[in-house]
Design a protein around this motif. Structure first.
Motif, PDB file in Angstrom:
ATOM      1  N   UNK A   4       0.836  -1.197   0.000  1.00 44.03           N
ATOM      2  CA  UNK A   4       0.000   0.000   0.000  1.00 44.03           C
ATOM      3  C   UNK A   4       0.879   1.258   0.000  1.00 44.03           C
ATOM      4  N   UNK A   5       0.377   2.297  -0.611  1.00 40.44           N
ATOM      5  CA  UNK A   5       1.085   3.566  -0.670  1.00 40.44           C
ATOM      6  C   UNK A   5       0.996   4.268   0.678  1.00 40.44           C
ATOM      7  N   UNK A   6       2.090   4.894   1.062  1.00 46.89           N
ATOM      8  CA  UNK A   6       2.096   5.653   2.306  1.00 46.89           C
ATOM      9  C   UNK A   6       1.062   6.767   2.226  1.00 46.89           C
ATOM     10  N   UNK A   7       0.304   6.987   3.304  1.00 47.96           N
ATOM     11  CA  UNK A   7      -0.663   8.099   3.297  1.00 47.96           C
ATOM     12  C   UNK A   7       0.055   9.430   3.046  1.00 47.96           C
ATOM     13  N   UNK A   8      -0.642  10.354   2.415  1.00 50.33           N
ATOM     14  CA  UNK A   8      -0.074  11.681   2.191  1.00 50.33           C
ATOM     15  C   UNK A   8       0.200  12.345   3.530  1.00 50.33           C
ATOM     16  N   UNK A   9       1.359  12.966   3.631  1.00 52.67           N
ATOM     17  CA  UNK A   9       1.738  13.649   4.862  1.00 52.67           C
ATOM     18  C   UNK A   9       1.019  14.986   4.973  1.00 52.67           C
ATOM     19  N   UNK A  10       0.675  15.388   6.210  1.00 53.28           N
ATOM     20  CA  UNK A  10       0.003  16.678   6.398  1.00 53.28           C
ATOM     21  C   UNK A  10       0.990  17.835   6.300  1.00 53.28           C
ATOM     22  N   UNK A  11       2.279  17.544   6.511  1.00 54.00           N
ATOM     23  CA  UNK A  11       3.349  18.536   6.407  1.00 54.00           C
ATOM     24  C   UNK A  11       4.438  17.936   5.527  1.00 54.00           C
ATOM     25  N   UNK A  12       4.902  18.706   4.556  1.00 59.34           N
ATOM     26  CA  UNK A  12       5.962  18.199   3.684  1.00 59.34           C
ATOM     27  C   UNK A  12       7.182  19.118   3.627  1.00 59.34           C
ATOM     28  N   UNK A  13       7.090  20.292   4.268  1.00 58.78           N
ATOM     29  CA  UNK A  13       8.225  21.215   4.238  1.00 58.78           C
ATOM     30  C   UNK A  13       8.165  22.160   5.439  1.00 58.78           C
ATOM     31  N   UNK A  14       9.244  22.918   5.612  1.00 61.00           N
ATOM     32  CA  UNK A  14       9.355  23.824   6.744  1.00 61.00           C
ATOM     33  C   UNK A  14       8.333  24.937   6.748  1.00 61.00           C
ATOM     34  N   UNK A  15       7.983  25.427   5.567  1.00 60.29           N
ATOM     35  CA  UNK A  15       6.991  26.499   5.482  1.00 60.29           C
ATOM     36  C   UNK A  15       5.636  26.031   6.012  1.00 60.29           C
ATOM     37  N   UNK A  30       8.012  23.886  21.719  1.00 61.64           N
ATOM     38  CA  UNK A  30       6.826  23.056  21.970  1.00 61.64           C
ATOM     39  C   UNK A  30       6.462  22.225  20.740  1.00 61.64           C
ATOM     40  N   UNK A  31       6.425  22.874  19.601  1.00 61.43           N
ATOM     41  CA  UNK A  31       5.996  22.211  18.369  1.00 61.43           C
ATOM     42  C   UNK A  31       6.938  21.084  17.979  1.00 61.43           C
ATOM     43  N   UNK A  32       8.219  21.367  17.925  1.00 64.48           N
ATOM     44  CA  UNK A  32       9.184  20.394  17.427  1.00 64.48           C
ATOM     45  C   UNK A  32       9.500  19.290  18.423  1.00 64.48           C
ATOM     46  N   UNK A  33       9.280  19.526  19.698  1.00 69.87           N
ATOM     47  CA  UNK A  33       9.529  18.485  20.702  1.00 69.87           C
ATOM     48  C   UNK A  33       8.679  17.248  20.441  1.00 69.87           C
ATOM     49  N   UNK A  34       7.483  17.430  19.917  1.00 70.85           N
ATOM     50  CA  UNK A  34       6.607  16.287  19.637  1.00 70.85           C
ATOM     51  C   UNK A  34       7.138  15.412  18.513  1.00 70.85           C
ATOM     52  N   UNK A  35       8.118  15.919  17.774  1.00 69.42           N
ATOM     53  CA  UNK A  35       8.753  15.136  16.712  1.00 69.42           C
ATOM     54  C   UNK A  35      10.197  14.811  17.095  1.00 69.42           C
ATOM     55  N   UNK A  59       6.545  11.674  12.260  1.00 75.36           N
ATOM     56  CA  UNK A  59       6.232  12.012  13.656  1.00 75.36           C
ATOM     57  C   UNK A  59       5.337  13.246  13.739  1.00 75.36           C
ATOM     58  N   UNK A  60       5.582  14.244  12.900  1.00 72.50           N
ATOM     59  CA  UNK A  60       4.704  15.412  12.864  1.00 72.50           C
ATOM     60  C   UNK A  60       3.291  15.015  12.447  1.00 72.50           C
ATOM     61  N   UNK A  61       3.196  14.125  11.474  1.00 74.58           N
ATOM     62  CA  UNK A  61       1.896  13.638  10.989  1.00 74.58           C
ATOM     63  C   UNK A  61       1.143  12.945  12.125  1.00 74.58           C
ATOM     64  N   UNK A  62       1.841  12.084  12.849  1.00 71.75           N
ATOM     65  CA  UNK A  62       1.204  11.361  13.953  1.00 71.75           C
ATOM     66  C   UNK A  62       0.814  12.309  15.082  1.00 71.75           C
ATOM     67  N   UNK A  63       1.619  13.336  15.306  1.00 67.56           N
ATOM     68  CA  UNK A  63       1.381  14.266  16.411  1.00 67.56           C
ATOM     69  C   UNK A  63       0.295  15.290  16.116  1.00 67.56           C
ATOM     70  N   UNK A  64       0.227  15.762  14.889  1.00 64.86           N
ATOM     71  CA  UNK A  64      -0.652  16.881  14.577  1.00 64.86           C
ATOM     72  C   UNK A  64      -1.773  16.547  13.598  1.00 64.86           C
ATOM     73  N   UNK A  65      -1.776  15.351  13.042  1.00 60.55           N
ATOM     74  CA  UNK A  65      -2.864  14.949  12.151  1.00 60.55           C
ATOM     75  C   UNK A  65      -4.106  14.593  12.956  1.00 60.55           C
ATOM     76  N   UNK A  66      -5.199  14.436  12.272  1.00 63.84           N
ATOM     77  CA  UNK A  66      -6.429  13.983  12.929  1.00 63.84           C
ATOM     78  C   UNK A  66      -6.248  12.536  13.374  1.00 63.84           C
TER      79      UNK A  66
END
Length: 92
Positions: A4-15, A30-35, A59-66
């Motif tokens: 299966x294809x990896x789910x699309x990431x909610x964040x793909x770059x620094x911006x 605070x934000x980056x500690x979760x990753x 890790x960002x996807x798991x932390x901040x995604x739905x």
């Protein structure tokens, strides 16, 4: 059998990361500690256009995604990245 294809990431770059962090009203620390990323590392990702490693993006996807987005990613990881899952769940 195709993997299966990896789910699309909610964040793909620094911006995108910076925009989400600001929307959430979080400091870089605070934000980056979760990753598992330092404040200075997160700052470089946000401002210098430095590529973010896939592991950090996940890790960002798991932390901040739905819950649904995180669940889909966890299911994909279990099926396709068993060694990664073992290292995430080991209690060494």
């Amino acid at each position: 059998m195709n993997k299966p294809t990896r789910p699309n990431l909610i964040i793909t770059n620094g911006e995108q990361a910076r925009a989400l962090r600001k929307k959430l009203g979080q400091t870089q620390g605070e934000f980056w500690a979760r990753a598992s990323t330092s404040q200075s590392g997160g700052s470089r990702y946000e401002s210098q256009g430095r590529g973010i490693p896939e592991s950090v993006l996940i890790l960002l996807h798991l932390s901040y995604g739905t819950a649904e987005e995180a669940g889909a990613m966890m299911a994909w990881l279990r099926q396709n990245q068993p060694r990664a899952m073992t290292s995430l769940t080991s209690t060494g």
